[in-house]
Design an enzyme around this catalytic site. Structure first.
Site, short mmCIF file in Angstrom:
data_model
loop_
_atom_site.label_atom_id
_atom_site.label_comp_id
_atom_site.label_asym_id
_atom_site.label_seq_id
_atom_site.Cartn_x
_atom_site.Cartn_y
_atom_site.Cartn_z
N LEU A 236 0.85 -1.18 0.00
CA LEU A 236 0.00 0.00 0.00
C LEU A 236 0.89 1.24 0.00
O LEU A 236 1.40 1.67 1.03
CB LEU A 236 -0.93 -0.01 1.21
CG LEU A 236 -1.81 -1.26 1.39
CD1 LEU A 236 -2.82 -1.04 2.52
CD2 LEU A 236 -2.53 -1.63 0.11
N ASP A 237 1.08 1.77 -1.19
CA ASP A 237 2.02 2.88 -1.39
C ASP A 237 1.50 4.17 -0.76
O ASP A 237 0.34 4.55 -0.96
CB ASP A 237 2.25 3.08 -2.89
CG ASP A 237 3.13 4.26 -3.19
OD1 ASP A 237 4.30 4.24 -2.78
OD2 ASP A 237 2.63 5.23 -3.81
#
Length: 584
Positions: A236-237
């Site tokens: 999850l950037d």
């Protein structure tokens, strides 16, 4: 039991949605989410606190097009190289964004459902998932200003019309935490007049508005596609910035954590072997909160490790690294750390806050500049520019020391860093350039105008194969790294959740003890982190007298447990009782 009653999954999902969208019918939205995700409401939950990894797990971080050949697409070239050369060394591949993009080497995504044609196609991705675990990037905070969504936003049509976060310039934005120096808001001409959209990172990266449940549903469709293509690990950037509330710092907000819990709930019910990893380049204490109660991230990036370890190796003093490690809580079963020292980004400095003094950070920055590095900045809430990360290849970062500059110990220092990374509690993740000892790419920086390009070299396969088959430091690094990785994968004491205790052996010797979960294997990892020989007595380690002890790195056996050991500069040992040798 009433068959029409909501299932346990539906009830839990409704609870998350009620928190996120209190003005909406959470029950109806929950049913919509399940339908969108193609998830049976009666799906069995995964077993809690289950470790979905073991000591054999080592991750490779790479762009889809880092290796190029005229004979095949970059993804095919990468797959062939990794399968032929790293099958015994790694278990997982982190493919950095492989979608069509407009900037930031993939992190300004134009289309989340398509593989960039210049790299390959979905078949190439699925083929890699058959041989390795694959981690894909969910660039969830923002997308490209050249995406169809943003074009639709400007035109006032769906999908996209209400996908982006707007705010008025007069809103209270004084406390907003920024990772960049560019203005936060971008003025945009739309069908409905002038709007100001939120841009945490750049004006080509427009932040998505998760206050709109349609954005959540859109990402559920995207995640389902990735699952169907065989991707099981999800990064999850920039997720810490996901939820915005003017008047706050707009980072790590409660609704951000709630959204992560929701996504994990959905993903792990669809595929119980899935893993969520949060990418949160923030101070250590804040980073740790992303474990939640073992219900958010399975893994969190150990962001403090890169700057602290590099600082240790260039100063010859491990006191800060040791203090930090002593303060790190053991991860609960079912969670662990992702240990990295180099990545596609720079060496983050925010994770050193509270760990290194301003003088020490300035000294580290100055040393890295002498080794060819660059420095990127961010804007503080007070409007000041402050160093955010150091941009440099790991090979160059470890080329010398603070006191003496470049020296003859570069290779030993580089391998010592890898030895620490492989032995610590957690899953080690190696940037592909760390396997080759790739140098600073100043030409690429000149071409792109971006400091991060210094560590994003593109290898032509003919050039790489020549480097790995001739008398170069690239060959020496690759062979040494491959050997260490194979040794690590065979040791139960290196399980990511095995016991770890820090040892006190002075400032020049960094050491810790690992013990396998079944307590059968004990392993003492001892590192000389200085440019001078260091001597210690084995009696300091309290070795079990009835056991035989062997250094897995040198293959030396120690029968005299009172013996004196001298480690040369940056030499290290993995001293174990029960030894398992990797297959030849």
């Amino acid at each position: 039991m009433d068959s029409s009653a909501p299932s346990h999954l539906e009830q839990r999902l409704t609870g998350h949605l009620q928190t996120l969208y209190p003005k909406l019918d959470a029950s109806e939205l929950a049913r919509n989410c399940l339908t969108t995700f193609h998830l049976d409401a009666n799906s069995e939950p995964p077993r809690p606190h289950k470790n979905l990894w073991d000591q054999s797990d080592i991750m490779l971080i790479t762009y889809a097009d880092t290796l190029r050949s005229e004979e095949s697409t970059p993804l095919e070239t990468l797959h062939k190289f990794v399968k032929n050369n790293l099958s015994e060394s790694i278990s997982a591949v982190h493919l950095l964004p492989f979608f069509p993009y407009s900037s930031d080497d993939g992190f300004s995504v134009m289309d989340y459902t398509t593989v960039n044609p210049s790299s390959g196609d979905w078949t190439n991705i699925s083929n890699i998932t058959k041989d390795f675990k694959v981690m894909g990037d969910l660039v969830i905070n923002h997308c490209s200003s050249r995406s169809m969504w943003f074009e639709n936003y400007k035109a006032g049509v769906s999908p996209g019309a209400e996908y982006f976060y707007e705010t008025a310039p007069q809103s209270d934005l004084s406390n907003v935490v920024r990772p960049r120096t560019s203005p936060l808001l971008r003025e945009v001409q739309t069908k409905n007049g002038i709007k100001h959209v939120w841009c945490t990172f750049s004006h080509d990266q427009i932040d998505l508005n998760f206050e709109n449940p349609e954005v959540l549903l859109e990402f559920l469709r995207i995640i389902r596609l990735y699952l169907e293509k065989g991707i099981r690990w999800f990064r999850l950037d920039a997720v810490a910035f996901l939820w915005k509330t003017p008047g706050t710092n707009c980072i790590n907000l409660p609704n951000t954590h709630e959204m992560i819990r929701l996504l994990r709930l959905m993903i792990e019910h669809w595929a119980p072997d899935s893993v969520i990893i949060t990418e949160t380049n923030i101070p250590n204490r804040e980073n740790l909160t992303y474990f939640g109660n073992a219900n958010e991230a399975h893994l969190i990036y150990n962001f403090s490790l890169p700057p602290l370890l590099i600082n240790t190796l260039v100063t010859g003093n491990c006191s800060h690294l040791k203090s930090w490690l002593m303060g790190m809580p053991p991860a609960q079963q079912g969670t662990t750390y992702l240990n990295f020292v180099a990545s596609h980004d720079g060496i983050g400095l925010r994770p050193t806050e509270g760990l290194l003094s301003e003088w020490e950070i300035d000294t580290l920055i100055g040393t890295m500049k002498k080794f060819g590095g660059k420095v990127s900045s961010r804007t503080t809430p007070e409007g000041e520019a402050k160093p955010y990360e150091i941009n440099i290849s790991l090979w160059n970062a470890l080329s010398g020391s603070v006191l003496h500059g470049p020296d003859q110990w570069q290779f030993a220092r580089f391998l010592c860093a890898a030895g620490v990374q492989m032995a610590l509690e957690g899953v080690p993740a190696f940037y592909i350039h760390s396997l080759f000892g790739t140098e600073n790419d100043h030409e690429r920086v000149s071409n792109t105008g971006q400091f991060r390009s210094i560590n994003r070299h593109i290898w032509q396969m003919e050039e790489l194969e020549h480097a790995l088959n001739t008398n170069t430091h690239h060959k020496k690094v690759f062979e040494a790294m491959s050997r260490l990785m194979k040794i690590r994968r065979a040791q139960a004491a290196f399980h990511p959740n095995a016991t770890q205790y820090v040892l006190h052996m002075g400032d020049e010797l960094f050491a810790f003890w690992r013990q396998s979960i079944d307590r059968r294997q004990s392993l003492f990892a001892v590192y000389n982190i200085s440019d001078q020989p260091q001597t210690f007595n084995l009696s300091e380690l309290n070795l079990i007298a009835t056991e035989d002890w062997t250094d897995l790195v040198s293959d030396q056996r120690y029968e005299d447990q009172m013996a004196q050991v001298t480690l040369m500069p940056y030499q290290f040992m993995w001293l174990a009782n029960k030894t398992t040798r990797p297959k030849d």
